[in-house]
Design a protein around this motif. Structure first.
Motif, short mmCIF file in Angstrom:
data_model
loop_
_atom_site.label_atom_id
_atom_site.label_comp_id
_atom_site.label_asym_id
_atom_site.label_seq_id
_atom_site.Cartn_x
_atom_site.Cartn_y
_atom_site.Cartn_z
N PRO A 40 0.81 -1.22 0.00
CA PRO A 40 0.00 0.00 0.00
C PRO A 40 0.84 1.27 0.00
O PRO A 40 0.40 2.32 -0.46
CB PRO A 40 -0.83 -0.12 1.28
N LEU A 41 2.08 1.20 0.51
CA LEU A 41 2.94 2.38 0.54
C LEU A 41 3.28 2.83 -0.88
O LEU A 41 3.28 4.03 -1.17
CB LEU A 41 4.22 2.07 1.32
N VAL A 42 3.56 1.88 -1.76
CA VAL A 42 3.85 2.23 -3.16
C VAL A 42 2.62 2.86 -3.81
O VAL A 42 2.72 3.88 -4.50
CB VAL A 42 4.30 0.98 -3.94
N ALA A 43 1.44 2.24 -3.60
CA ALA A 43 0.22 2.80 -4.18
C ALA A 43 -0.05 4.20 -3.65
O ALA A 43 -0.46 5.10 -4.40
CB ALA A 43 -0.96 1.86 -3.87
N PHE A 87 2.42 -1.31 -12.74
CA PHE A 87 3.68 -2.05 -12.73
C PHE A 87 4.34 -1.98 -11.35
O PHE A 87 4.83 -2.98 -10.84
CB PHE A 87 4.63 -1.48 -13.78
N GLY A 88 4.35 -0.78 -10.75
CA GLY A 88 4.97 -0.63 -9.43
C GLY A 88 4.31 -1.50 -8.38
O GLY A 88 4.98 -2.20 -7.63
N GLY A 125 12.62 -2.19 0.46
CA GLY A 125 12.88 -0.77 0.74
C GLY A 125 13.45 -0.06 -0.47
O GLY A 125 13.09 1.10 -0.75
N ILE A 126 14.33 -0.73 -1.18
CA ILE A 126 14.89 -0.14 -2.41
C ILE A 126 13.80 0.08 -3.46
O ILE A 126 13.77 1.11 -4.13
CB ILE A 126 16.01 -1.04 -2.96
N MET A 127 12.89 -0.88 -3.58
CA MET A 127 11.80 -0.74 -4.55
C MET A 127 10.87 0.42 -4.17
O MET A 127 10.39 1.15 -5.05
CB MET A 127 11.00 -2.04 -4.65
N VAL A 128 10.62 0.60 -2.87
CA VAL A 128 9.82 1.75 -2.43
C VAL A 128 10.53 3.04 -2.80
O VAL A 128 9.92 4.00 -3.29
CB VAL A 128 9.56 1.67 -0.90
N GLU A 129 11.84 3.07 -2.57
CA GLU A 129 12.64 4.25 -2.90
C GLU A 129 12.67 4.51 -4.41
O GLU A 129 12.64 5.68 -4.86
CB GLU A 129 14.05 4.08 -2.36
#
Length: 298
Positions: A18-21, A57-58, A97-101
């Motif tokens: 949910p953080l990415v969204a 995609f994310g 964490g890297i993907m969130v960044e």
């Protein structure tokens, strides 16, 4: 108690989804129709998607990673939560964490033109992977064999199995990182490529020195560069026999779970133990069988 904490930590990892969204949805109306989603080592955009595709995609890729990581983490802790389980959890958390960044960087670039700096990520991932491998090997080597006051009396035989032809190949492979360091557009990129070179040097050292097999009164010890890789207690050895080993199965340290191979050639001695299988490579496997006979009294 430890298992419950570990399971809670796995659930906590899913907050990355949910953080990415949320990163996209908070500024959805401000995002352009097309957003930059791919960057080179210098942080310059060189690939684009529509904002809808970028969001899908994310979130989709993050969900894919979470499913894979959750499966792996539950597998590593299927019997008990040990040091490697926590190391694997930390590695998964780092990747997520890297993907969130990365997604945060995509949003910031689209809104403010802020260039992303992937250098730290390029360096952190291989270092973390190396540490994970070291912890895994250490967690699978078993307790050290007992020794008497006079260690020389315990040692029945010692063999070395090296792969010097493979070490020369890794030495040739060093030219790639050397050229990359000279041509990389950023300092972070040069550091990341230099790290690959360090790995190639390490591979050269390991294959050149080879595996050291120590046949002792209480079992067999396998070492590399002075580090104990595995101990096989005498009482756990059930039987052993010479077998061929194909290139398709790979060289070096191979295997997962209770199976492990230490091999640089196409001949091995297959040792069946009460808690797994071990393959010892050697150009003259009859010597390994002779030494095992001394250990087991066969």
């Amino acid at each position: 108690m430890q298992r419950r904490i570990f399971q809670f930590a796995i659930i906590f990892l899913w907050l990355a989804l949910p953080l990415v969204a949320l990163q996209y949805r908070q500024v959805w109306g401000q995002l352009p129709v097309h957003v930059a989603t791919h960057f080179n080592a210098a942080g310059q955009a060189n690939g684009w998607m529509s904002r809808d595709e970028a969001l899908k995609f994310g979130v989709g890729f993050m969900a894919f990673l979470l499913v894979i990581f959750t499966t792996l983490l539950l597998y590593t802790a299927r019997t008990r939560v040990h040091a490697f389980s926590w190391a694997m959890l930390a590695f998964c958390a780092l990747i997520l964490g890297i993907m969130v960044e990365v997604n945060r960087g995509i949003v910031n670039y689209s809104l403010h033109g802020t260039s992303t700096q992937p250098g730290a990520m390029l360096i952190a991932i291989p270092i973390a992977a190396i540490l994970l491998i070291v912890i895994y090997i250490a967690s699978q080597r078993g307790p050290a064999l007992p020794f008497s006051a006079n260690m020389a009396t315990d040692l029945l035989a010692e063999e070395t199995h090296s792969g010097r032809s493979w070490s020369l190949i890794s030495l040739v492979a060093l030219f790639g990182p050397m050229i990359g360091v000279a041509l990389a557009p950023s300092a972070a990129g040069r550091w990341a490529i230099a790290l690959v070179g360090v790995l190639a040097i390490g591979t050269f050292a390991m294959s050149w020195s080879g595996f050291q097999y120590r046949f002792l009164r209480h079992g067999v010890e396998i070492r590399m560069l002075g580090f104990r890789l595995r101990s096989i207690p005498k009482q756990s050895i059930m039987n052993y026999a010479i077998e061929p080993w194909s290139l398709a199965r790979g060289y070096g340290i191979r295997g997962i779970g209770g199976t492990r191979a230490y091999v640089w050639c196409n001949k091995v001695v297959h040792i069946k133990t009460s808690n797994g299988e071990v393959f010892l490579g050697h150009s003259d496997p009859q010597r390994i069988v002779r030494d095992l006979d001394m250990v087991t009294g066969g």
